[in-house]
Design a protein around this motif. Structure first.
Motif, PDB file in Angstrom:
ATOM      1  N   MET A 273      52.161  40.238 108.937  1.00  0.00           N
ATOM      2  CA  MET A 273      52.025  41.098 107.749  1.00  0.00           C
ATOM      3  C   MET A 273      52.772  42.405 107.986  1.00  0.00           C
ATOM      4  O   MET A 273      52.166  43.451 108.260  1.00  0.00           O
ATOM      5  N   ALA A 275      54.600  43.815 105.646  1.00  0.00           N
ATOM      6  CA  ALA A 275      54.729  44.549 104.377  1.00  0.00           C
ATOM      7  C   ALA A 275      53.831  45.782 104.375  1.00  0.00           C
ATOM      8  O   ALA A 275      52.752  45.778 104.967  1.00  0.00           O
ATOM      9  N   PRO A 307      42.390  44.698  97.681  1.00  0.00           N
ATOM     10  CA  PRO A 307      41.735  43.968  98.772  1.00  0.00           C
ATOM     11  C   PRO A 307      42.580  44.061 100.043  1.00  0.00           C
ATOM     12  O   PRO A 307      43.802  44.185  99.959  1.00  0.00           O
ATOM     13  N   LEU A 310      45.243  41.426 105.019  1.00  0.00           N
ATOM     14  CA  LEU A 310      45.282  41.112 106.453  1.00  0.00           C
ATOM     15  C   LEU A 310      43.886  40.759 106.968  1.00  0.00           C
ATOM     16  O   LEU A 310      43.708  39.755 107.668  1.00  0.00           O
ATOM     17  N   PHE A 326      50.467  45.102 111.003  1.00  0.00           N
ATOM     18  CA  PHE A 326      51.270  46.271 111.346  1.00  0.00           C
ATOM     19  C   PHE A 326      50.454  47.517 111.047  1.00  0.00           C
ATOM     20  O   PHE A 326      49.648  47.515 110.113  1.00  0.00           O
ATOM     21  N   LYS A 344      41.967  50.155 114.528  1.00  0.00           N
ATOM     22  CA  LYS A 344      42.404  49.374 113.356  1.00  0.00           C
ATOM     23  C   LYS A 344      42.422  47.884 113.679  1.00  0.00           C
ATOM     24  O   LYS A 344      42.011  47.054 112.870  1.00  0.00           O
TER      25      LYS A 344
END
Ligand code: C5P
Length: 408
Positions: A273, A275, A307, A310, A326, A344
């Protein structure tokens, strides 16, 4: 580049058989000699005259034709390459079992040439454990599997199961024949990459966007293709052209990206991911342009949260599937960057998180990048700086377990 090859194109009985015409045509136009072996089912979907005209050769279907010239083994023995497109669930099962009660089965068994299959079927059939086990058997015997792509299927449904585009199949097959027939180290690996910045529509002419150029995601897709992977690139807004050799899906907004990546993830080994997905979108999407006349000196926009794609991919991942996120952070200092990254990673629940610093003059739109890949649990899997293409190779090494762990 490969010289003229004897290519056997096997066609089996699925709706996608009409697209096999494009596969044959590409091989012929590239100067290769094509023999078509079609099952009886295939000829119900595409006409023999079309296949003969495009391949410039008679089409072979019958096991009991040409017995005097021992055709059931001769075609396979003379082949440099066998490409079966489309390969139905039934054909995949028959190949995995080694059945030889039709001409295509005999041809494959009698050949030592590389075999490429392009599966095409409905999503449920593709995801059925029987089909997946048969595909795994074929891969373990060195068969190259191209696709399936994700998208609109024959009926109203969509999802993984569409036959790859003819040009992608032909390129993958010819790439296999190039370079001493050594497939890349990611051959047979299906990777989905999202790239670019989403644009959340406000009205017909305006959107909320971000500064992501899509360069790192495009570099990842490009490196993965070069290394032989089958790549789906799900593109939001990109400042750079997508690379050749990917299945490209346009997904401008977070909602479209969520739909596209959920569809594609079903048949992916790795989802990356990259993006920059907007965390918020306008609560209302206006059908007409927002005007000064309507709003005067001040305009308040109400936003609602998107939403977390990931996190939901990570929560629903198949066993063995690798989900990579990312994190572009403005945090100053390396240690602080890692602390924020680890938090994260735990929050998102993904397998790897690629962390980089961004700022007004860092990260975005540049051709270079500096990243740390954190593995589940928080260990550093890779640190790399350099061109976005070099960094992409390091990221691919890390998430496929090929990286040597950096000394700390
Ligand atoms: O939380 P943050 O936006 O920093 O997380 C970044 C990562 O999460 C990226 O991999 C991005 O593609 C993904 N993401 C997502 N859905 C969102 C926001 C971010 O999948 N709504």
């Amino acid at each position: 580049m490969t010289g003229s090859l004897n290519v056997v194109v096997g066609i089996t009985g699925g709706i996608a058989a009409y697209k096999a015409v494009g596969v044959i045509r590409s091989f012929v136009l590239a100067g290769h000699h094509v023999q078509v072996v079609a099952t009886a089912g295939a000829l119900r979907f595409v006409g023999r005259p079309t296949l003969e005209a495009i391949s410039r050769n008679p089409v072979h279907t019958e096991l009991y034709e040409g017995v005097a010239e021992v055709r059931h083994v001769a075609i396979g023995q003379a082949a440099d390459l066998i490409v079966i497109a489309p390969a139905t669930a039934n054909t995949i099962a028959r190949l995995a079992t080694g059945l030889a009660d039709d001409l295509l089965g005999n041809t494959v068994l009698a050949s030592t040439a590389p075999v490429v299959i392009a599966p095409a079927m409905h999503t449920e059939m593709w995801q059925n454990p029987a089909t997946q086990a048969n595909v795994a058997t074929l891969r373990s015997r060195g068969v190259t599997v191209v696709g399936p792509a994700s998208g609109q299927l024959t009926g109203a449904d969509s999802g993984p199961g569409r036959m790859e585009e003819p040009e992608t199949i032909v390129q993958a097959a010819l790439a296999l024949m190039d370079g001493n027939q050594e497939p890349g180290d990611l051959a047979g690996t299906r990777i989905v990459v999202t790239a670019g910045g989403t644009r959340e529509p406000l009205d017909p002419v305006r959107f909320l966007g971000n500064r992501s150029s899509g360069k790192q995601g495009v570099a990842l897709a490009s490196a993965a293709v070069r290394r032989g992977a089958t790549v789906t690139l799900i593109a939001s807004h990109l400042d750079v052209p997508p690379p050749d050799g990917v299945t490209l899906v346009h997904a401008p907004s977070a909602a479209e990206l969520q739909q596209a990546v959920t569809d594609a993830a079903g048949s992916a080994d790795i989802v990356i991911m990259a993006a920059a997905v907007s965390d918020y979108r306008p609560a209302e999407r206006q059908d007409a342009k927002i005007t000064k006349q309507d709003h005067g000196a001040e305009l308040t926009l109400r936003l609602v949260q998107n939403p977390d794609i990931l996190a939901s991919l990570a929560a629903s991942a198949r066993p063995g599937q690798v989900i990579v996120g990312f994190a572009a952070e403005t945090t100053p200092g390396h240690d602080e960057l890692l602390r924020v990254g680890r938090a994260k990673l735990a929050r998102k629940g993904c397998d790897y998180l690629v962390v980089n610093r961004v700022g007004w003059n860092e990260g975005f739109a540049l051709d270079t990048n500096s990243i740390v890949v954190l593995a589940r649990g928080g260990d550093v899997a890779v640190e790399a700086s350099g061109s976005k293409l070099d960094v992409a190779d390091h990221i691919l090494d890390a998430v496929t377990g090929r990286a040597s762990v950096p000394a700390r």
